[in-house]
Write a protein that holds these residues in place. Structure first.
Motif, PDB file in Angstrom:
ATOM      1  N   VAL A 282       0.834  -1.202   0.000  1.00 28.78           N
ATOM      2  CA  VAL A 282       0.000   0.000   0.000  1.00 28.78           C
ATOM      3  C   VAL A 282       0.869   1.254   0.000  1.00 28.78           C
ATOM      4  O   VAL A 282       0.578   2.240  -0.693  1.00 28.78           O
ATOM      5  CB  VAL A 282      -0.955   0.003   1.211  1.00 28.78           C
ATOM      6  N   LEU A 283       1.933   1.224   0.780  1.00 26.98           N
ATOM      7  CA  LEU A 283       2.857   2.360   0.827  1.00 26.98           C
ATOM      8  C   LEU A 283       3.443   2.625  -0.558  1.00 26.98           C
ATOM      9  O   LEU A 283       3.564   3.790  -0.980  1.00 26.98           O
ATOM     10  CB  LEU A 283       3.976   2.062   1.824  1.00 26.98           C
ATOM     11  N   HIS A 284       3.773   1.557  -1.268  1.00 24.99           N
ATOM     12  CA  HIS A 284       4.291   1.689  -2.630  1.00 24.99           C
ATOM     13  C   HIS A 284       3.267   2.373  -3.530  1.00 24.99           C
ATOM     14  O   HIS A 284       3.611   3.242  -4.340  1.00 24.99           O
ATOM     15  CB  HIS A 284       4.648   0.307  -3.176  1.00 24.99           C
TER      16      HIS A 284
ATOM     17  N   LEU B 121       3.161   6.174  -2.645  1.00 23.16           N
ATOM     18  CA  LEU B 121       4.336   6.870  -3.176  1.00 23.16           C
ATOM     19  C   LEU B 121       4.271   6.978  -4.689  1.00 23.16           C
ATOM     20  O   LEU B 121       4.749   7.967  -5.268  1.00 23.16           O
ATOM     21  CB  LEU B 121       5.609   6.140  -2.740  1.00 23.16           C
ATOM     22  N   TRP B 122       3.670   5.999  -5.319  1.00 24.69           N
ATOM     23  CA  TRP B 122       3.507   6.024  -6.780  1.00 24.69           C
ATOM     24  C   TRP B 122       2.601   7.187  -7.179  1.00 24.69           C
ATOM     25  O   TRP B 122       2.876   7.892  -8.148  1.00 24.69           O
ATOM     26  CB  TRP B 122       2.924   4.696  -7.240  1.00 24.69           C
ATOM     27  N   VAL B 123       1.526   7.387  -6.429  1.00 23.73           N
ATOM     28  CA  VAL B 123       0.626   8.514  -6.716  1.00 23.73           C
ATOM     29  C   VAL B 123       1.374   9.836  -6.579  1.00 23.73           C
ATOM     30  O   VAL B 123       1.294  10.716  -7.458  1.00 23.73           O
ATOM     31  CB  VAL B 123      -0.591   8.494  -5.768  1.00 23.73           C
ATOM     32  N   ILE B 124       2.120   9.988  -5.481  1.00 21.51           N
ATOM     33  CA  ILE B 124       2.878  11.224  -5.251  1.00 21.51           C
ATOM     34  C   ILE B 124       3.896  11.440  -6.372  1.00 21.51           C
ATOM     35  O   ILE B 124       4.065  12.549  -6.876  1.00 21.51           O
ATOM     36  CB  ILE B 124       3.594  11.170  -3.888  1.00 21.51           C
ATOM     37  N   THR B 125       4.556  10.359  -6.778  1.00 26.41           N
ATOM     38  CA  THR B 125       5.535  10.426  -7.864  1.00 26.41           C
ATOM     39  C   THR B 125       4.882  10.871  -9.160  1.00 26.41           C
ATOM     40  O   THR B 125       5.428  11.704  -9.895  1.00 26.41           O
ATOM     41  CB  THR B 125       6.207   9.049  -8.060  1.00 26.41           C
ATOM     42  N   ASN B 126       3.699  10.323  -9.449  1.00 31.03           N
ATOM     43  CA  ASN B 126       3.001  10.686 -10.690  1.00 31.03           C
ATOM     44  C   ASN B 126       2.569  12.149 -10.685  1.00 31.03           C
ATOM     45  O   ASN B 126       2.658  12.833 -11.717  1.00 31.03           O
ATOM     46  CB  ASN B 126       1.780   9.780 -10.882  1.00 31.03           C
TER      47      ASN B 126
END
Length: 341
Positions: free
Chosen positions: A60-62, A65-70
């Protein structure tokens, strides 16, 4: 949205986060602006700081972080938004996470941010990110794709004008040398070569460090007309920048037969390559009489320069003109006469 709804189940919240990641990952027109307006990203960052969120496992953490990265990979306003809501501190926190996938995703996000501008680059440097990044690169179980993210991020940490401070990027030079020597894959090679070129643009002191670390001989291996442009171009640019250093730096290139190898590229089909090669020769032509003689002795270099001055785009003509101008200014009488003829 279930992410905000505290009455929703854990499964519903996780499902909503995954759907949000899928939305922000769309190749064509991801609705980043609409998502930013909801301020849901603030809630995602808050979750990562909530010690009571037992449901927040690595998977879930991944996703978070993926959303924030995008979001950070959007336009400059999106990147600015991520910074303003504490996204950098969140990503920095997890860039050293024990799970490689989580750490890589955080690193990717920080790479997106520092690749936006010199201002953002310096802000990420101020967090001590280079040290975290290099520690991550030394993990024994690191995949090649993860190392590729590291090399790409290092390249972003070295780029832009005004140049980055040398003390911030000097520690990465031995790593870049190691990655290039290993020849892992074209992507890692291209980013590593590009980063060395950016470092060479910082100062003569930076060039001296590169020379001491054996960069000239190593990078000259990629000054090969048969190579793909994504490797050839940064290699030539790096050598051209090193040639702008002091006498010893240019001598190191001459001793590696750099002039003779570059001559072969003056007629390369790519106008970009021809321009970079002329940039290299303009720097050598501003050197010592002995260095200039390497140009004079190279076969047909005069004819090719005349052809570039006559037929190439204006940007190439300007670089070729600098070769002639520098040679006439710093060359011996005989060398100047050779140029006139």
């Amino acid at each position: 949205m279930c992410i905000r709804d505290r009455s929703g189940t854990t499964e519903e919240r996780i499902s909503a986060i995954t759907k949000l990641r899928v939305l922000t990952s769309k190749v064509d027109h991801p609705p980043l602006k609409a998502i930013v307006k909801t301020e849901i990203v603030k809630d995602l960052i808050a979750f990562t700081n909530d010690s009571a969120a037992r449901w927040l496992n690595e998977k879930v953490l991944h996703e978070i972080l993926w959303v924030i990265t995008n979001i950070a990979s959007g336009d400059k306003d999106d990147t600015k938004y991520v910074i303003e809501i504490g996204g950098v501190d969140c990503l920095m926190k997890f860039a050293s996470h024990h799970d490689n996938n989580v750490a890589e995703r955080a690193i990717w996000g920080l790479g997106n941010i520092c690749g936006e501008s010199a201002k953002h680059r310096d802000f990420i440097h101020s967090k001590g990110f280079m040290t975290t990044l290099l520690y991550f690169s030394e993990r024994q179980d690191l995949s090649l794709s993860s190392l590729g993210v590291v090399a790409w991020t290092v390249n972003n940490l070295c780029r832009f004008k005004p140049a980055v401070k040398l003390e911030l990027v000097a520690p990465v030079i031995p790593y870049l040398v190691r990655w290039i020597s290993a020849k892992f894959n074209p992507e890692i090679l291209a980013d590593s070569l590009s980063a060395l070129g950016f470092i060479a643009d910082i100062s003569n002191q930076a060039i001296d460090l590169l020379v001491m670390n054996g960069v000239v001989k190593l990078v000259m291996e990629f000054v090969d007309p048969k190579l793909d442009l994504k490797l050839l171009s940064p290699a030539i640019r790096c050598i051209g920048s090193i040639a702008s250093g002091d006498e010893a730096a240019t001598d190191s290139i001459c001793h590696a037969n750099g002039v003779e190898m570059m001559v072969k590229l003056l007629e390369h089909p790519s106008k970009v390559i021809r321009k970079e090669v002329c940039f290299f020769f303009s720097n050598v032509a501003a050197g010592t009489v002995a260095q200039i003689q390497r140009i004079v002795d190279a076969p047909d270099v005069d004819k090719v320069l005349v052809k570039i001055l006559r037929d190439d785009p204006i940007a190439n003509k300007i670089e070729a003109t600098w070769v002639i101008s520098n040679l006439i200014t710093t060359g011996s009488r005989g060398q100047v006469w050779w140029c006139v003829e």
